[in-house]
Write an enzyme that holds these catalytic residues in place. Structure first.
Site, PDB file in Angstrom:
ATOM      1  N   HIS A 147      -1.565 -10.396  -2.759  1.00 45.03           N
ATOM      2  CA  HIS A 147      -2.499  -9.532  -3.483  1.00 45.03           C
ATOM      3  C   HIS A 147      -3.401 -10.317  -4.443  1.00 45.03           C
ATOM      4  O   HIS A 147      -3.692  -9.847  -5.554  1.00 45.03           O
ATOM      5  CB  HIS A 147      -1.713  -8.452  -4.235  1.00 45.03           C
TER       6      HIS A 147
ATOM      7  N   GLU B 172      -6.380  -8.069   1.687  1.00 42.36           N
ATOM      8  CA  GLU B 172      -4.935  -7.981   1.867  1.00 42.36           C
ATOM      9  C   GLU B 172      -4.625  -7.772   3.350  1.00 42.36           C
ATOM     10  O   GLU B 172      -4.866  -6.698   3.887  1.00 42.36           O
ATOM     11  CB  GLU B 172      -4.384  -6.814   1.053  1.00 42.36           C
TER      12      GLU B 172
ATOM     13  N   GLN C  81      -6.951  -4.834   4.133  1.00 39.16           N
ATOM     14  CA  GLN C  81      -7.355  -3.947   3.047  1.00 39.16           C
ATOM     15  C   GLN C  81      -8.369  -4.688   2.186  1.00 39.16           C
ATOM     16  O   GLN C  81      -8.059  -5.750   1.642  1.00 39.16           O
ATOM     17  CB  GLN C  81      -6.127  -3.564   2.197  1.00 39.16           C
TER      18      GLN C  81
ATOM     19  N   ASN D  79       0.829  -1.201   0.000  1.00 39.30           N
ATOM     20  CA  ASN D  79       0.000   0.000   0.000  1.00 39.30           C
ATOM     21  C   ASN D  79       0.876   1.269   0.000  1.00 39.30           C
ATOM     22  O   ASN D  79       2.025   1.238  -0.419  1.00 39.30           O
ATOM     23  CB  ASN D  79      -1.033   0.001   1.122  1.00 39.30           C
TER      24      ASN D  79
ATOM     25  N   HIS E  24       2.936   0.058  -3.106  1.00 42.38           N
ATOM     26  CA  HIS E  24       3.289  -1.355  -3.265  1.00 42.38           C
ATOM     27  C   HIS E  24       4.775  -1.587  -3.584  1.00 42.38           C
ATOM     28  O   HIS E  24       5.118  -2.382  -4.462  1.00 42.38           O
ATOM     29  CB  HIS E  24       2.429  -2.003  -4.353  1.00 42.38           C
TER      30      HIS E  24
HETATM   31  C1  BGC Z   1      -4.728  -0.759  -3.441  1.00 42.20           C
HETATM   32  C2  BGC Z   1      -5.419  -0.015  -4.568  1.00 42.20           C
HETATM   33  C3  BGC Z   1      -4.623  -0.200  -5.822  1.00 42.20           C
HETATM   34  C4  BGC Z   1      -4.495  -1.660  -6.107  1.00 42.20           C
HETATM   35  C5  BGC Z   1      -3.605  -1.868  -7.288  1.00 42.20           C
HETATM   36  C6  BGC Z   1      -4.674  -2.197  -3.808  1.00 42.20           C
HETATM   37  O1  BGC Z   1      -4.003  -2.900  -2.812  1.00 42.20           O
HETATM   38  O2  BGC Z   1      -5.405  -0.593  -2.223  1.00 42.20           O
HETATM   39  O3  BGC Z   1      -5.566   1.346  -4.260  1.00 42.20           O
HETATM   40  O4  BGC Z   1      -5.232   0.438  -6.902  1.00 42.20           O
HETATM   41  O5  BGC Z   1      -3.950  -2.331  -5.015  1.00 42.20           O
HETATM   42  O6  BGC Z   1      -3.955  -2.951  -7.960  1.00 42.20           O
END
Ligand code: BGC
Length: 343
Positions: free
Chosen positions: A171, A308, A280, A73, A99
Protein backbone atom coordinates in the site's frame (compact mmCIF):
# COMPACT_ATOMS: atom_id res chain seq x y z
CA UNK A 1 -6.60 0.64 15.48
CA UNK A 2 -4.69 -1.62 17.82
CA UNK A 3 -0.96 -2.10 17.83
CA UNK A 4 0.65 -3.91 20.71
CA UNK A 5 3.19 -1.14 21.31
CA UNK A 6 4.68 -2.76 24.38
CA UNK A 7 5.77 -5.82 22.51
CA UNK A 8 8.43 -4.89 20.02
CA UNK A 9 10.41 -1.93 18.77
CA UNK A 10 10.36 -0.62 15.26
CA UNK A 11 13.50 -1.69 13.42
CA UNK A 12 14.53 -0.27 10.04
CA UNK A 13 16.27 -2.27 7.31
CA UNK A 14 17.82 -0.62 4.30
CA UNK A 15 18.53 -1.99 0.83
CA UNK A 16 20.82 -0.10 -1.57
CA UNK A 17 21.72 -1.02 -5.14
CA UNK A 18 24.76 -0.19 -7.29
CA UNK A 19 23.00 2.86 -8.75
CA UNK A 20 22.43 4.44 -5.35
CA UNK A 21 18.70 3.67 -5.12
CA UNK A 22 17.82 3.01 -1.49
CA UNK A 23 14.71 1.62 0.18
CA UNK A 24 13.86 1.54 3.92
CA UNK A 25 11.63 -1.18 5.39
CA UNK A 26 10.17 -1.60 8.86
CA UNK A 27 9.38 -4.74 10.82
CA UNK A 28 6.08 -3.02 11.74
CA UNK A 29 3.59 -3.79 8.96
CA UNK A 30 6.38 -4.56 6.48
CA UNK A 31 6.12 -0.83 5.87
CA UNK A 32 8.22 0.77 3.14
CA UNK A 33 9.06 4.13 4.71
CA UNK A 34 11.36 5.54 2.03
CA UNK A 35 12.32 4.94 -1.61
CA UNK A 36 15.02 7.24 -2.94
CA UNK A 37 15.45 7.35 -6.71
CA UNK A 38 17.25 9.82 -9.02
CA UNK A 39 15.52 12.32 -11.30
CA UNK A 40 16.83 12.88 -14.84
CA UNK A 41 19.66 15.06 -13.46
CA UNK A 42 20.72 12.40 -10.97
CA UNK A 43 19.24 14.17 -7.94
CA UNK A 44 17.97 11.64 -5.39
CA UNK A 45 14.60 12.24 -3.71
CA UNK A 46 12.24 10.20 -1.58
CA UNK A 47 9.17 9.33 -3.67
CA UNK A 48 7.08 7.60 -0.96
CA UNK A 49 4.65 9.29 1.43
CA UNK A 50 5.16 8.50 5.09
CA UNK A 51 6.72 9.90 8.23
CA UNK A 52 10.15 11.20 9.22
CA UNK A 53 9.89 9.76 12.74
CA UNK A 54 9.45 5.95 12.85
CA UNK A 55 7.30 6.09 16.01
CA UNK A 56 4.65 7.99 14.10
CA UNK A 57 3.80 4.75 12.30
CA UNK A 58 2.45 3.50 15.67
CA UNK A 59 -0.34 6.08 15.42
CA UNK A 60 -3.36 6.18 13.11
CA UNK A 61 -2.44 6.56 9.41
CA UNK A 62 -3.91 5.45 6.06
CA UNK A 63 -1.79 2.30 5.52
CA UNK A 64 1.30 4.27 4.40
CA UNK A 65 3.73 1.83 2.74
CA UNK A 66 2.28 -1.23 4.46
CA UNK A 67 1.59 -4.83 3.55
CA UNK A 68 -2.18 -5.12 3.68
CA UNK A 69 -4.03 -8.37 4.52
CA UNK A 70 -5.42 -10.88 5.29
CA UNK A 71 -7.85 -9.42 2.77
CA UNK A 72 -6.91 -6.17 1.03
CA UNK A 73 -9.76 -3.74 0.27
CA UNK A 74 -13.40 -4.34 1.19
CA UNK A 75 -15.61 -7.29 2.09
CA UNK A 76 -19.30 -6.34 2.07
CA UNK A 77 -20.79 -6.11 5.58
CA UNK A 78 -17.70 -7.97 6.87
CA UNK A 79 -19.32 -11.31 6.09
CA UNK A 80 -18.56 -14.28 3.85
CA UNK A 81 -19.39 -17.97 3.75
CA UNK A 82 -16.82 -20.70 3.26
CA UNK A 83 -17.56 -24.42 3.14
CA UNK A 84 -21.03 -23.74 4.55
CA UNK A 85 -19.87 -21.68 7.52
CA UNK A 86 -20.48 -17.94 7.81
CA UNK A 87 -17.61 -15.79 9.06
CA UNK A 88 -18.03 -12.31 10.58
CA UNK A 89 -15.26 -9.75 10.40
CA UNK A 90 -14.87 -6.26 11.83
CA UNK A 91 -16.96 -3.60 10.09
CA UNK A 92 -14.22 -0.96 10.18
CA UNK A 93 -15.27 1.06 7.11
CA UNK A 94 -18.92 2.04 7.45
CA UNK A 95 -20.69 -1.29 7.42
CA UNK A 96 -17.90 -2.95 5.40
CA UNK A 97 -14.67 -4.66 6.32
CA UNK A 98 -11.51 -2.91 5.05
CA UNK A 99 -7.88 -4.03 4.71
CA UNK A 100 -7.95 -6.99 7.09
CA UNK A 101 -9.74 -5.34 10.02
CA UNK A 102 -8.79 -3.50 13.19
CA UNK A 103 -5.36 -5.03 13.44
CA UNK A 104 -4.47 -6.21 9.95
CA UNK A 105 -1.05 -7.13 8.61
CA UNK A 106 -0.13 -3.44 8.48
CA UNK A 107 -0.28 -3.23 12.29
CA UNK A 108 1.62 -6.35 13.33
CA UNK A 109 5.34 -6.90 13.84
CA UNK A 110 6.96 -9.18 11.25
CA UNK A 111 10.14 -11.23 11.66
CA UNK A 112 12.91 -10.01 9.34
CA UNK A 113 15.76 -12.07 7.86
CA UNK A 114 18.26 -11.13 5.16
CA UNK A 115 17.96 -13.17 1.95
CA UNK A 116 21.04 -15.23 1.24
CA UNK A 117 21.55 -15.00 -2.50
CA UNK A 118 19.82 -11.73 -3.31
CA UNK A 119 19.96 -8.10 -2.27
CA UNK A 120 16.86 -8.44 -0.16
CA UNK A 121 15.08 -9.25 3.05
CA UNK A 122 12.35 -11.72 3.88
CA UNK A 123 9.66 -10.75 6.33
CA UNK A 124 7.39 -13.39 7.85
CA UNK A 125 4.27 -13.49 9.98
CA UNK A 126 1.85 -16.17 11.13
CA UNK A 127 -1.73 -15.02 11.47
CA UNK A 128 -3.51 -17.22 14.00
CA UNK A 129 -6.70 -19.17 13.35
CA UNK A 130 -9.53 -16.74 14.19
CA UNK A 131 -7.35 -13.62 14.07
CA UNK A 132 -9.56 -10.72 12.92
CA UNK A 133 -12.26 -13.35 12.36
CA UNK A 134 -10.53 -15.26 9.54
CA UNK A 135 -10.22 -19.06 9.63
CA UNK A 136 -6.93 -20.96 9.60
CA UNK A 137 -3.40 -20.41 10.81
CA UNK A 138 -1.93 -18.56 7.83
CA UNK A 139 1.86 -18.37 7.44
CA UNK A 140 3.04 -15.61 5.16
CA UNK A 141 6.40 -14.55 3.82
CA UNK A 142 7.11 -11.47 1.75
CA UNK A 143 10.47 -11.10 0.02
CA UNK A 144 11.57 -7.57 -0.78
CA UNK A 145 14.40 -7.65 -3.35
CA UNK A 146 16.17 -4.63 -4.86
CA UNK A 147 17.95 -5.47 -8.13
CA UNK A 148 20.66 -3.55 -9.95
CA UNK A 149 18.24 -2.88 -12.81
CA UNK A 150 16.39 -0.63 -10.33
CA UNK A 151 13.51 -2.97 -9.63
CA UNK A 152 11.87 -3.57 -6.27
CA UNK A 153 10.45 -7.10 -6.40
CA UNK A 154 7.76 -7.99 -3.87
CA UNK A 155 7.21 -11.76 -3.67
CA UNK A 156 4.40 -13.12 -1.53
CA UNK A 157 3.93 -16.71 -0.36
CA UNK A 158 1.39 -18.13 2.09
CA UNK A 159 -0.07 -21.39 3.26
CA UNK A 160 -2.87 -22.29 5.65
CA UNK A 161 -4.02 -25.23 7.78
CA UNK A 162 -7.77 -24.52 7.17
CA UNK A 163 -9.60 -23.23 4.12
CA UNK A 164 -9.44 -19.43 4.18
CA UNK A 165 -9.48 -16.35 1.93
CA UNK A 166 -6.42 -14.28 1.10
CA UNK A 167 -5.74 -11.05 -0.80
CA UNK A 168 -2.43 -9.29 -0.18
CA UNK A 169 -1.14 -5.96 -1.44
CA UNK A 170 1.55 -3.35 -0.93
CA UNK A 171 0.00 0.00 0.00
CA UNK A 172 2.76 2.52 -0.82
CA UNK A 173 1.72 6.02 -1.83
CA UNK A 174 3.98 7.40 -4.59
CA UNK A 175 4.68 10.95 -5.65
CA UNK A 176 7.39 10.85 -8.30
CA UNK A 177 8.06 14.59 -7.94
CA UNK A 178 9.69 13.91 -4.56
CA UNK A 179 7.93 16.98 -3.14
CA UNK A 180 4.74 16.05 -1.34
CA UNK A 181 3.33 19.56 -1.53
CA UNK A 182 2.86 18.85 -5.27
CA UNK A 183 -0.32 17.04 -6.21
CA UNK A 184 0.08 13.97 -8.44
CA UNK A 185 -2.40 15.24 -11.05
CA UNK A 186 0.42 15.94 -13.55
CA UNK A 187 1.68 12.33 -13.51
CA UNK A 188 0.97 10.51 -16.79
CA UNK A 189 -0.54 7.08 -16.21
CA UNK A 190 -1.01 4.06 -18.45
CA UNK A 191 -3.08 1.13 -17.18
CA UNK A 192 -3.04 -2.12 -19.13
CA UNK A 193 -6.76 -2.63 -18.58
CA UNK A 194 -9.85 -2.47 -20.82
CA UNK A 195 -12.30 -2.86 -17.93
CA UNK A 196 -12.77 -1.75 -14.34
CA UNK A 197 -15.11 -2.63 -11.47
CA UNK A 198 -17.84 -0.04 -10.85
CA UNK A 199 -18.84 0.43 -7.19
CA UNK A 200 -21.98 0.85 -5.13
CA UNK A 201 -22.34 3.81 -2.77
CA UNK A 202 -20.38 1.98 -0.05
CA UNK A 203 -17.47 1.24 -2.44
CA UNK A 204 -18.30 -2.45 -2.91
CA UNK A 205 -18.04 -3.64 -6.56
CA UNK A 206 -21.44 -4.02 -8.19
CA UNK A 207 -20.24 -7.37 -9.51
CA UNK A 208 -19.97 -6.54 -13.23
CA UNK A 209 -17.03 -5.69 -15.48
CA UNK A 210 -17.38 -2.26 -17.11
CA UNK A 211 -15.57 -1.19 -20.28
CA UNK A 212 -13.37 1.87 -19.74
CA UNK A 213 -14.01 3.14 -23.29
CA UNK A 214 -15.47 6.63 -23.30
CA UNK A 215 -15.21 7.00 -19.50
CA UNK A 216 -12.79 8.86 -17.18
CA UNK A 217 -11.46 5.39 -16.30
CA UNK A 218 -9.75 4.93 -19.67
CA UNK A 219 -5.96 4.93 -19.08
CA UNK A 220 -5.32 2.44 -21.90
CA UNK A 221 -3.22 5.14 -23.56
CA UNK A 222 -1.25 7.48 -21.29
CA UNK A 223 -3.03 10.51 -19.86
CA UNK A 224 -2.46 12.63 -16.78
CA UNK A 225 -4.20 11.47 -13.60
CA UNK A 226 -5.71 14.96 -13.42
CA UNK A 227 -7.20 15.03 -16.92
CA UNK A 228 -10.60 13.53 -16.09
CA UNK A 229 -10.49 13.25 -12.28
CA UNK A 230 -12.85 16.22 -11.94
CA UNK A 231 -15.31 14.96 -14.56
CA UNK A 232 -18.99 14.80 -13.68
CA UNK A 233 -19.22 11.08 -13.20
CA UNK A 234 -21.17 9.03 -10.71
CA UNK A 235 -18.31 6.57 -10.10
CA UNK A 236 -15.78 9.35 -9.46
CA UNK A 237 -18.24 10.89 -7.02
CA UNK A 238 -18.51 7.61 -5.09
CA UNK A 239 -14.71 7.34 -4.77
CA UNK A 240 -14.18 11.07 -4.27
CA UNK A 241 -11.74 10.60 -7.18
CA UNK A 242 -10.12 7.38 -8.39
CA UNK A 243 -10.51 4.60 -5.83
CA UNK A 244 -11.36 1.68 -8.09
CA UNK A 245 -10.03 -1.65 -9.21
CA UNK A 246 -9.04 -2.10 -12.86
CA UNK A 247 -9.15 -5.55 -14.49
CA UNK A 248 -5.63 -6.09 -15.81
CA UNK A 249 -5.44 -7.52 -19.33
CA UNK A 250 -3.78 -10.80 -18.45
CA UNK A 251 -5.62 -13.84 -19.81
CA UNK A 252 -2.80 -16.28 -18.93
CA UNK A 253 -2.13 -15.12 -15.34
CA UNK A 254 1.49 -14.32 -16.14
CA UNK A 255 3.62 -11.47 -14.88
CA UNK A 256 2.64 -8.60 -17.18
CA UNK A 257 3.28 -4.89 -17.25
CA UNK A 258 0.13 -3.56 -15.61
CA UNK A 259 0.92 0.13 -15.21
CA UNK A 260 3.37 2.83 -16.18
CA UNK A 261 3.65 6.23 -14.54
CA UNK A 262 5.73 9.13 -15.85
CA UNK A 263 6.36 12.43 -14.10
CA UNK A 264 7.32 14.93 -16.83
CA UNK A 265 9.10 17.53 -14.64
CA UNK A 266 11.52 15.13 -12.92
CA UNK A 267 11.64 12.51 -15.69
CA UNK A 268 10.96 9.77 -13.13
CA UNK A 269 9.13 6.75 -14.49
CA UNK A 270 7.75 3.73 -12.66
CA UNK A 271 6.59 0.51 -14.34
CA UNK A 272 4.50 -1.94 -12.33
CA UNK A 273 4.46 -5.63 -13.24
CA UNK A 274 2.24 -8.22 -11.60
CA UNK A 275 0.57 -11.62 -11.92
CA UNK A 276 -2.50 -10.41 -9.99
CA UNK A 277 -5.84 -9.84 -11.78
CA UNK A 278 -6.56 -6.39 -10.33
CA UNK A 279 -5.00 -2.97 -9.86
CA UNK A 280 -6.53 -0.55 -7.38
CA UNK A 281 -5.72 3.05 -8.25
CA UNK A 282 -6.27 5.24 -5.20
CA UNK A 283 -5.49 8.95 -5.55
CA UNK A 284 -5.27 9.71 -1.81
CA UNK A 285 -8.76 11.18 -1.90
CA UNK A 286 -9.26 10.93 1.85
CA UNK A 287 -5.97 12.55 2.95
CA UNK A 288 -7.11 15.67 4.76
CA UNK A 289 -4.02 17.68 5.75
CA UNK A 290 -3.90 16.30 9.29
CA UNK A 291 -0.69 14.24 8.96
CA UNK A 292 2.76 15.86 8.75
CA UNK A 293 4.63 15.43 5.47
CA UNK A 294 8.30 14.42 5.20
CA UNK A 295 8.93 17.49 3.01
CA UNK A 296 7.15 19.98 5.31
CA UNK A 297 3.48 20.88 5.60
CA UNK A 298 0.83 18.18 5.65
CA UNK A 299 -0.50 15.47 3.32
CA UNK A 300 -3.53 16.68 1.38
CA UNK A 301 -5.86 15.06 -1.14
CA UNK A 302 -4.02 13.90 -4.32
CA UNK A 303 -0.58 14.24 -2.68
CA UNK A 304 0.14 10.63 -3.66
CA UNK A 305 -1.24 7.70 -5.60
CA UNK A 306 -1.36 4.01 -4.75
CA UNK A 307 -1.18 1.28 -7.38
CA UNK A 308 -2.29 -1.74 -5.36
CA UNK A 309 -1.93 -5.04 -7.20
CA UNK A 310 -4.50 -7.46 -5.80
CA UNK A 311 -7.49 -9.72 -6.35
CA UNK A 312 -10.85 -8.04 -6.71
CA UNK A 313 -12.51 -6.42 -3.68
CA UNK A 314 -15.32 -8.44 -2.12
CA UNK A 315 -14.24 -11.53 -4.13
CA UNK A 316 -15.38 -13.92 -1.33
CA UNK A 317 -18.96 -12.80 -2.03
CA UNK A 318 -18.75 -12.59 -5.85
CA UNK A 319 -18.69 -16.01 -7.54
CA UNK A 320 -17.80 -14.51 -10.95
CA UNK A 321 -14.58 -12.92 -9.62
CA UNK A 322 -11.34 -14.98 -9.62
CA UNK A 323 -11.23 -16.99 -6.43
CA UNK A 324 -9.36 -15.81 -3.33
CA UNK A 325 -9.83 -19.12 -1.51
CA UNK A 326 -6.69 -20.82 -0.21
CA UNK A 327 -6.89 -24.46 0.88
CA UNK A 328 -4.55 -26.48 3.10
CA UNK A 329 -1.82 -28.07 1.00
CA UNK A 330 -1.96 -25.30 -1.61
CA UNK A 331 0.56 -22.47 -1.79
CA UNK A 332 -0.43 -18.87 -2.41
CA UNK A 333 2.37 -17.32 -4.49
CA UNK A 334 2.40 -13.96 -6.24
CA UNK A 335 4.84 -11.31 -7.42
CA UNK A 336 4.68 -7.58 -8.07
CA UNK A 337 7.62 -5.54 -9.37
CA UNK A 338 8.13 -1.79 -9.28
CA UNK A 339 10.78 -0.72 -11.80
CA UNK A 340 12.25 2.79 -11.58
CA UNK A 341 13.86 4.68 -14.47
CA UNK A 342 14.06 8.18 -15.98
CA UNK A 343 13.02 9.59 -19.34
C1 BGC B 1 -8.81 2.03 -0.50
C2 BGC B 1 -9.44 3.34 -0.05
C3 BGC B 1 -9.07 3.58 1.38
C4 BGC B 1 -7.59 3.61 1.50
C5 BGC B 1 -7.20 3.74 2.93
C6 BGC B 1 -7.34 2.17 -0.36
O1 BGC B 1 -6.73 0.97 -0.72
O2 BGC B 1 -9.15 1.72 -1.82
O3 BGC B 1 -10.84 3.30 -0.22
O4 BGC B 1 -9.61 4.79 1.83
O5 BGC B 1 -7.03 2.44 0.99
O6 BGC B 1 -6.06 4.40 3.06
Amino acid sequence: MSIDKTHKKIAIHKLVNENGISIDFQNLGGIISSIKTPDRNGKLSDIILGFEAPNQYLEEHPYFGAIVGRFANRIAHGKFTLEGKEYSLAQNNGTNHLHGGLSGFDKVFWEVEPLENENGIQISYTSKDGEEGYPGNLSITVDYVLTDDNTLKVKYQAHTDKTTVINLTQHSYFNLSGDFSNQILDHELLLNADQYLPLDDTQIPLGNYQSVVGTPFDFSTPKTIGKDIGAKDRQLKIGNGYDHCWVINNPNNEIVKAAQVFHPDSGRTMDVYTDQPGMQLYTANFLDNTLPSKTGGTYGPRSGFCLETQHFPNAPNEPIFPTTILKPGDMFASETWFQFSVK
